[in-house]
Design an enzyme around this catalytic site. Sequence first.
Site, PDB file in Angstrom:
ATOM      1  CE1 TYR A 138      -7.049  11.208 -11.021  1.00  8.53           C
ATOM      2  CE2 TYR A 138      -6.659   9.178 -12.234  1.00  8.53           C
ATOM      3  CZ  TYR A 138      -7.529  10.128 -11.738  1.00  8.53           C
ATOM      4  OH  TYR A 138      -8.870   9.982 -11.937  1.00  8.53           O
ATOM      5  CB  CYS A 171       1.337  16.751 -30.544  1.00  9.20           C
ATOM      6  SG  CYS A 171       1.493  15.851 -32.075  1.00  9.20           S
ATOM      7  CD  GLU A 172      -1.080  18.040 -25.085  1.00  5.86           C
ATOM      8  OE1 GLU A 172      -0.429  18.678 -24.226  1.00  5.86           O
ATOM      9  OE2 GLU A 172      -2.046  18.509 -25.711  1.00  5.86           O
ATOM     10  CE1 TYR A 212     -12.905   5.118 -11.887  1.00  2.26           C
ATOM     11  CE2 TYR A 212     -11.349   3.781 -10.651  1.00  2.26           C
ATOM     12  CZ  TYR A 212     -12.582   4.379 -10.763  1.00  2.26           C
ATOM     13  OH  TYR A 212     -13.503   4.226  -9.764  1.00  2.26           O
TER      14      TYR A 212
HETATM   15  C1  PLP Z   1     -15.732   6.302  -8.183  1.00  2.25           C
HETATM   16  C2  PLP Z   1     -16.744   5.944  -7.160  1.00  2.25           C
HETATM   17  C3  PLP Z   1     -16.747   4.672  -6.581  1.00  2.25           C
HETATM   18  C4  PLP Z   1     -15.713   3.614  -6.906  1.00  2.25           C
HETATM   19  O1  PLP Z   1     -14.483   3.912  -6.348  1.00  2.25           O
HETATM   20  P1  PLP Z   1     -13.260   2.856  -6.414  1.00  2.25           P
HETATM   21  O2  PLP Z   1     -12.146   3.558  -5.775  1.00  2.25           O
HETATM   22  O3  PLP Z   1     -13.019   2.575  -7.861  1.00  2.25           O
HETATM   23  O4  PLP Z   1     -13.688   1.637  -5.665  1.00  2.25           O
HETATM   24  C5  PLP Z   1     -17.745   4.381  -5.682  1.00  2.25           C
HETATM   25  N1  PLP Z   1     -18.698   5.295  -5.343  1.00  2.25           N
HETATM   26  C6  PLP Z   1     -18.712   6.526  -5.874  1.00  2.25           C
HETATM   27  C7  PLP Z   1     -19.755   7.474  -5.478  1.00  2.25           C
HETATM   28  C8  PLP Z   1     -17.735   6.895  -6.792  1.00  2.25           C
HETATM   29  O5  PLP Z   1     -17.740   8.129  -7.308  1.00  2.25           O
END
Ligand code: PLP
Length: 422
Positions: free
Chosen positions: A324, A350-351, A378
């Site tokens: 991102y 290697c990227e 994440y």
């Molecule tokens: C990823 C996701 C969340 C969590 O989102 P955050 O931005 O981490 O709070 C909640 N609900 C669904 C359906 C998701 O896919």
Amino acid sequence: MSHFSYRDGVLCAESTPLNRIAEQFGSPTYVYSKAALCQNFAAYADACRGRDALVCYAVKANSNLAILNLLARQGAGFDLVSGGELQRVIAAGGDTGKCLFSGVGKTRDEMRLALEHGILCFNVESIPELHLLNEVAGDMGKIAPVSLRVNPNVDANTHPYISTGLKDNKFGVAFDDALATYRAAAALPHLAVAGIDCHIGSQLLDDAPLLEALDKVIELIDALAAEGITIHHLDIGGGIGITYDDEQPVPVGAYLARLFARIDGWRAAKHGGAPIKVLFEPGRSIVGNAGLLLTETLYLKHGESKNFAVVDAAMNDLMRPAMYEAWHRVQPVMPRRQPEKTYDVVGPICESGDWLARSRALALEPGDLLAIMSAGAYGMTMASNYNTRPRAAEVMVDGDRVHLIRQRETVADLFALETLIA
Ligand SMILES: *Cc1c(COP(=O)(O)O)cnc(C)c1O
């Protein structure tokens, strides 16, 4: 209050110096603060106190069993996007009766598993999914509780990859199709309409789009009530952002206060004050700032136009910058008193896309430890073994104690499932 700060010139997690963690556990290592996690969860729990509300932590943000267990003990429910995540919640001692199952591609086996464990609700995203769930529930002699993920067509003003509430998005049922889809759900014998949900995106700094989505959901609930379809819970999703650089996300307490005020006003005006159960699905705002990635500087390369700090963490450990172009703060664990240079902080993969931070002013020598901040969400859950790199260890700090909550993988782990052909 940050749970990561300098004491006597050394960056600490709570009261534990990060260099001690690197000595004991090596690097790269994800380091989490227990107090930060508990504090972030408490911001939701406190704002919900005395109400019929449930905070369902989004497991995909960070699914380590110790983190799930800690949140379960604070009363959290869980938002799942796979059968695997459900099995993690069970292994962590979570309450399956407080689990929501979200996602556009649930399989028959995953539906069966979730029905066996009596989850709170399926967040359904399409008509074919309704039909399959009805069939699976019927075969098991069960009734599946369902909510439809509606797409309120609200712009969350966030990165396109993490914006999920717009029309041209793979997620949810279009707002204009929602009534018809609810009618279809209500007519299926092995489903019970329980709720309505939406999730418009992630890393939202302002709650205006969330409140706009709430208004649209409220509109639908009233339209459904007029047709005799009762909605028992309202799930507004997750999405509140965190500070990576200098962003100032709306405080969770302030957002929830505004949301509840709107809900209370609506219930008083249209439903004789009868309350409605409210669900949340936060991920990032619970774990994001509760974790960092600890890494060691391997080499410094001073070029004509650019300097590189090659570190032992890479895009396989923390994918967000490569995926991102995400910005993470980089802090030296033991800052040096010498002139800074501008570095790109890159990994050994290697990227060319393997970078963790770009153009950062740092005073560095090989061997120096760096902390990639705000990496709790994440981070580890998106890690891979690209370049046959074992995934990092994970530790949880509690004051001056450090608990290893996931061992560093070994290379043997990585090919244990592979076989040669004769
Ligand atoms: C990823 C996701 C969340 C969590 O989102 P955050 O931005 O981490 O709070 C909640 N609900 C669904 C359906 C998701 O896919």
